[in-house]
Write a protein that holds these residues in place. Structure first.
Motif, PDB file in Angstrom:
ATOM      1  N   GLY A 261       0.792  -1.229   0.000  1.00 55.47           N
ATOM      2  CA  GLY A 261       0.000   0.000   0.000  1.00 55.47           C
ATOM      3  C   GLY A 261       0.820   1.272   0.000  1.00 55.47           C
ATOM      4  O   GLY A 261       0.265   2.367   0.057  1.00 55.47           O
ATOM      5  N   ASP A 262       2.127   1.150  -0.048  1.00 57.63           N
ATOM      6  CA  ASP A 262       2.966   2.358  -0.036  1.00 57.63           C
ATOM      7  C   ASP A 262       3.897   2.334  -1.232  1.00 57.63           C
ATOM      8  O   ASP A 262       3.999   1.331  -1.948  1.00 57.63           O
ATOM      9  CB  ASP A 262       3.769   2.419   1.274  1.00 57.63           C
ATOM     10  CG  ASP A 262       4.265   3.831   1.592  1.00 57.63           C
ATOM     11  OD1 ASP A 262       3.942   4.780   0.840  1.00 57.63           O
ATOM     12  OD2 ASP A 262       4.995   3.986   2.595  1.00 57.63           O
ATOM     13  N   TRP A 263       4.551   3.442  -1.481  1.00 63.76           N
ATOM     14  CA  TRP A 263       5.607   3.485  -2.481  1.00 63.76           C
ATOM     15  C   TRP A 263       6.685   4.434  -2.010  1.00 63.76           C
ATOM     16  O   TRP A 263       6.568   5.047  -0.952  1.00 63.76           O
ATOM     17  CB  TRP A 263       5.050   3.851  -3.860  1.00 63.76           C
ATOM     18  CG  TRP A 263       4.450   5.211  -4.063  1.00 63.76           C
ATOM     19  CD1 TRP A 263       5.069   6.414  -3.936  1.00 63.76           C
ATOM     20  CD2 TRP A 263       3.116   5.514  -4.492  1.00 63.76           C
ATOM     21  NE1 TRP A 263       4.208   7.445  -4.261  1.00 63.76           N
ATOM     22  CE2 TRP A 263       2.991   6.911  -4.618  1.00 63.76           C
ATOM     23  CE3 TRP A 263       1.991   4.720  -4.799  1.00 63.76           C
ATOM     24  CZ2 TRP A 263       1.805   7.539  -5.012  1.00 63.76           C
ATOM     25  CZ3 TRP A 263       0.815   5.352  -5.205  1.00 63.76           C
ATOM     26  CH2 TRP A 263       0.728   6.742  -5.302  1.00 63.76           C
ATOM     27  N   THR A 264       7.762   4.551  -2.799  1.00 63.68           N
ATOM     28  CA  THR A 264       8.833   5.475  -2.451  1.00 63.68           C
ATOM     29  C   THR A 264       9.213   6.273  -3.702  1.00 63.68           C
ATOM     30  O   THR A 264       8.585   6.111  -4.759  1.00 63.68           O
ATOM     31  CB  THR A 264      10.035   4.721  -1.850  1.00 63.68           C
ATOM     32  OG1 THR A 264      10.981   5.671  -1.349  1.00 63.68           O
ATOM     33  CG2 THR A 264      10.737   3.836  -2.889  1.00 63.68           C
ATOM     34  N   SER A 265      10.219   7.136  -3.578  1.00 65.57           N
ATOM     35  CA  SER A 265      10.690   7.913  -4.726  1.00 65.57           C
ATOM     36  C   SER A 265      12.140   7.541  -5.006  1.00 65.57           C
ATOM     37  O   SER A 265      12.963   7.509  -4.095  1.00 65.57           O
ATOM     38  CB  SER A 265      10.625   9.413  -4.436  1.00 65.57           C
ATOM     39  OG  SER A 265       9.331   9.799  -4.044  1.00 65.57           O
ATOM     40  N   MET A 266      12.420   7.261  -6.284  1.00 67.07           N
ATOM     41  CA  MET A 266      13.793   6.962  -6.701  1.00 67.07           C
ATOM     42  C   MET A 266      14.052   7.641  -8.044  1.00 67.07           C
ATOM     43  O   MET A 266      13.162   7.672  -8.904  1.00 67.07           O
ATOM     44  CB  MET A 266      13.982   5.438  -6.900  1.00 67.07           C
ATOM     45  CG  MET A 266      14.048   4.623  -5.627  1.00 67.07           C
ATOM     46  SD  MET A 266      13.969   2.812  -5.923  1.00 67.07           S
ATOM     47  CE  MET A 266      15.517   2.475  -6.736  1.00 67.07           C
ATOM     48  N   GLY A 267      15.274   8.126  -8.220  1.00 70.01           N
ATOM     49  CA  GLY A 267      15.692   8.619  -9.527  1.00 70.01           C
ATOM     50  C   GLY A 267      16.097   7.410 -10.359  1.00 70.01           C
ATOM     51  O   GLY A 267      17.044   6.701  -9.999  1.00 70.01           O
ATOM     52  N   ILE A 268      15.384   7.172 -11.444  1.00 70.91           N
ATOM     53  CA  ILE A 268      15.615   5.962 -12.262  1.00 70.91           C
ATOM     54  C   ILE A 268      15.518   6.316 -13.748  1.00 70.91           C
ATOM     55  O   ILE A 268      14.891   7.314 -14.098  1.00 70.91           O
ATOM     56  CB  ILE A 268      14.578   4.859 -11.918  1.00 70.91           C
ATOM     57  CG1 ILE A 268      13.149   5.386 -12.135  1.00 70.91           C
ATOM     58  CG2 ILE A 268      14.757   4.365 -10.501  1.00 70.91           C
ATOM     59  CD1 ILE A 268      12.091   4.308 -12.088  1.00 70.91           C
ATOM     60  N   PRO A 269      16.107   5.480 -14.610  1.00 71.69           N
ATOM     61  CA  PRO A 269      15.990   5.764 -16.039  1.00 71.69           C
ATOM     62  C   PRO A 269      14.526   5.699 -16.468  1.00 71.69           C
ATOM     63  O   PRO A 269      13.848   4.706 -16.192  1.00 71.69           O
ATOM     64  CB  PRO A 269      16.796   4.636 -16.696  1.00 71.69           C
ATOM     65  CG  PRO A 269      17.627   4.040 -15.611  1.00 71.69           C
ATOM     66  CD  PRO A 269      16.898   4.261 -14.331  1.00 71.69           C
ATOM     67  N   SER A 270      14.051   6.745 -17.116  1.00 74.03           N
ATOM     68  CA  SER A 270      12.646   6.772 -17.526  1.00 74.03           C
ATOM     69  C   SER A 270      12.391   5.771 -18.639  1.00 74.03           C
ATOM     70  O   SER A 270      13.208   5.608 -19.548  1.00 74.03           O
ATOM     71  CB  SER A 270      12.273   8.168 -18.009  1.00 74.03           C
ATOM     72  OG  SER A 270      10.947   8.149 -18.497  1.00 74.03           O
ATOM     73  N   ASP A 271      11.217   5.111 -18.548  1.00 75.32           N
ATOM     74  CA  ASP A 271      10.777   4.240 -19.651  1.00 75.32           C
ATOM     75  C   ASP A 271       9.735   4.976 -20.486  1.00 75.32           C
ATOM     76  O   ASP A 271       9.023   4.361 -21.276  1.00 75.32           O
ATOM     77  CB  ASP A 271      10.198   2.936 -19.087  1.00 75.32           C
ATOM     78  CG  ASP A 271       8.964   3.190 -18.227  1.00 75.32           C
ATOM     79  OD1 ASP A 271       8.574   4.371 -18.022  1.00 75.32           O
ATOM     80  OD2 ASP A 271       8.368   2.197 -17.751  1.00 75.32           O
TER      81      ASP A 271
END
Ligand SMILES: NC(=O)c1ccc[n+]([C@@H]2O[C@H](COP(=O)([O-])OP(=O)(O)OC[C@H]3O[C@@H](n4cnc5c(N)ncnc54)[C@H](O)[C@@H]3O)[C@@H](O)[C@H]2O)c1
Ligand SMILES: O=C(O)C[C@H](O)C(=O)O
Length: 329
Positions: A261-271
């Motif tokens: 039920g939760d998520w986080t934030s990460m800098g990742i290569p955009s798809d």
């Protein structure tokens, strides 16, 4: 059963973030209380002596999970066999330095480090870039590592995420643990966009609980986005313990998973999700499971959010174009 230690490489090990980070890695906070680690510290020659001093202090803690410390000034050795790499060391902006100079100086660090990761790291390598400009430094390293899956290169926006949670908790008189599904979009810079429209506070929509558009636009967003500068102003040095804490959180969540039920934030290569050009390293809402992350799909982006996401992404595209023009990617 005795577990094989996980090799964790930390660059900039003698710096202030390194000093706050290494002891927590060694005490089991990065990967788990049952996961032994071997530390590989990477510094520049001038940083070697201080790194040795930190290693002496690590020894003096007799951490049960710490199975070895090696110190290098050669990236090819530093990343040899690395399962996790925390790229903290970077060239800070100094007076009179233009942005192009900064990108170029960091290219001189992150390009060879990416190449060394490509040549020597373990097959399951996971990379977190902390050193600024983190998103674009991650892009440079990733471009120099064509044999490593692109999604293993990530940039840190967890500090921004954690900052936003506390600001929201303080505004609404709630506990930080009540806040879920907050998102940082875009760049780890003053253009980043902390989004509360999908966030929840004790199960209720956060934007509705706040119900104060002026606070959101004029206080919350700038406070979070400019917090790094405010810390520098107050401390006379950039954030260190909170940055180290966020690095621990980022990798721990990546490896061990987000809560249901939760998520986080990460800098990742955009798809390409949410209109963010494919390939640039931008912050997204992500869930993680079994050492992999996925972008949370299907969120409705209102006009207020769209404008701000687009502005931060435009800055990332500019940075990408600048490093491309410099031949760094
Ligand atoms: N993403 C974030 O949220 C976030 C937050 C805070 C700080 N930062 C950034 O993290 C970086 C490190 O911050 P700090 O306070 O620890 O800086 P610091 O100056 O105290 O330490 C940096 C260390 O990196 C070393 N170093 C430089 N080039 C290196 C190289 N090529 N290989 C290995 N080591 C190298 C230096 O010798 C130094 O010991 C900075 O770029 C800072 O802006 C990012
Ligand atoms: O080092 C900085 O410029 C600030 C840092 O990125 C932070 O967010 O605290």
């Amino acid at each position: 059963m005795t577990r094989t230690p996980v090799n964790v490489t930390v660059t900039g090990a003698a710096g202030q973030i390194g000093y706050a980070l290494l002891f927590r890695i060694a005490s089991g906070h990065l990967l788990g209380a049952d996961v032994p680690v071997k530390l590989r510290l990477l510094e520049i020659p001038q940083g070697m002596k201080a790194a040795q001093g930190t290693a002496m202090e690590l020894d003096d803690c007799a951490f049960p999970l710490l199975k070895g410390i090696d110190i290098f000034d050669d990236p090819n050795q530093g990343f040899d066999g690395a399962n996790v790499a925390l790229l903290v060391g970077a060239r800070p902006r100094t007076a009179g330095m233009e942005r192009g100079d900064l990108l170029s100086a960091n290219g001189g660090i992150f390009k060879p480090q990416g190449a060394a990761i490509n040549a020597h790291a373990a097959d399951d390598i996971k990379v977190l870039v902390v050193g600024n400009p983190a998103n674009t430094n991650a892009l440079i390293a990733q471009a120099a590592a064509p044999d490593v899956p692109a999604e293993r290169f990530t940039a840190m926006t967890r500090l921004d995420h954690n900052r936003a949670i506390t600001q929201l908790a303080q505004k609404t008189g709630s506990d930080v643990t009540d806040i879920k599904r907050l998102t940082i979009w875009g760049n780890h810079s003053a253009t980043q966009y902390p989004d509360i429209f999908h966030a929840e506070i004790a199960g209720k929509n956060a934007a509705e609980v706040v119900n104060d558009q002026e606070w959101l636009a004029d206080t919350f967003i700038p406070t979070v986005a400019k917090r790094g500068a405010a810390i520098i102003e107050a401390r006379g040095a950039s954030s260190a313990a909170s940055a180290a804490n966020a690095a621990i959180d980022h990798v721990h969540t990546w490896v061990n998973g987000t809560a249901a039920g939760d998520w986080t934030s990460m800098g990742i290569p955009s798809d390409g999700s949410y209109g963010v050009p494919e390939g640039i390293i931008s912050s997204f809402p992500v869930t993680t499971k079994d050492g992999k992350y996925e972008i949370v799909q299907g969120l409705d982006i209102n006009e207020f959010s769209r404008k701000r996401i687009d502005a931060s992404v435009a800055e990332l595209v500019e940075e990408r174009d600048a490093v491309r023009a410099l031949g760094l990617i």
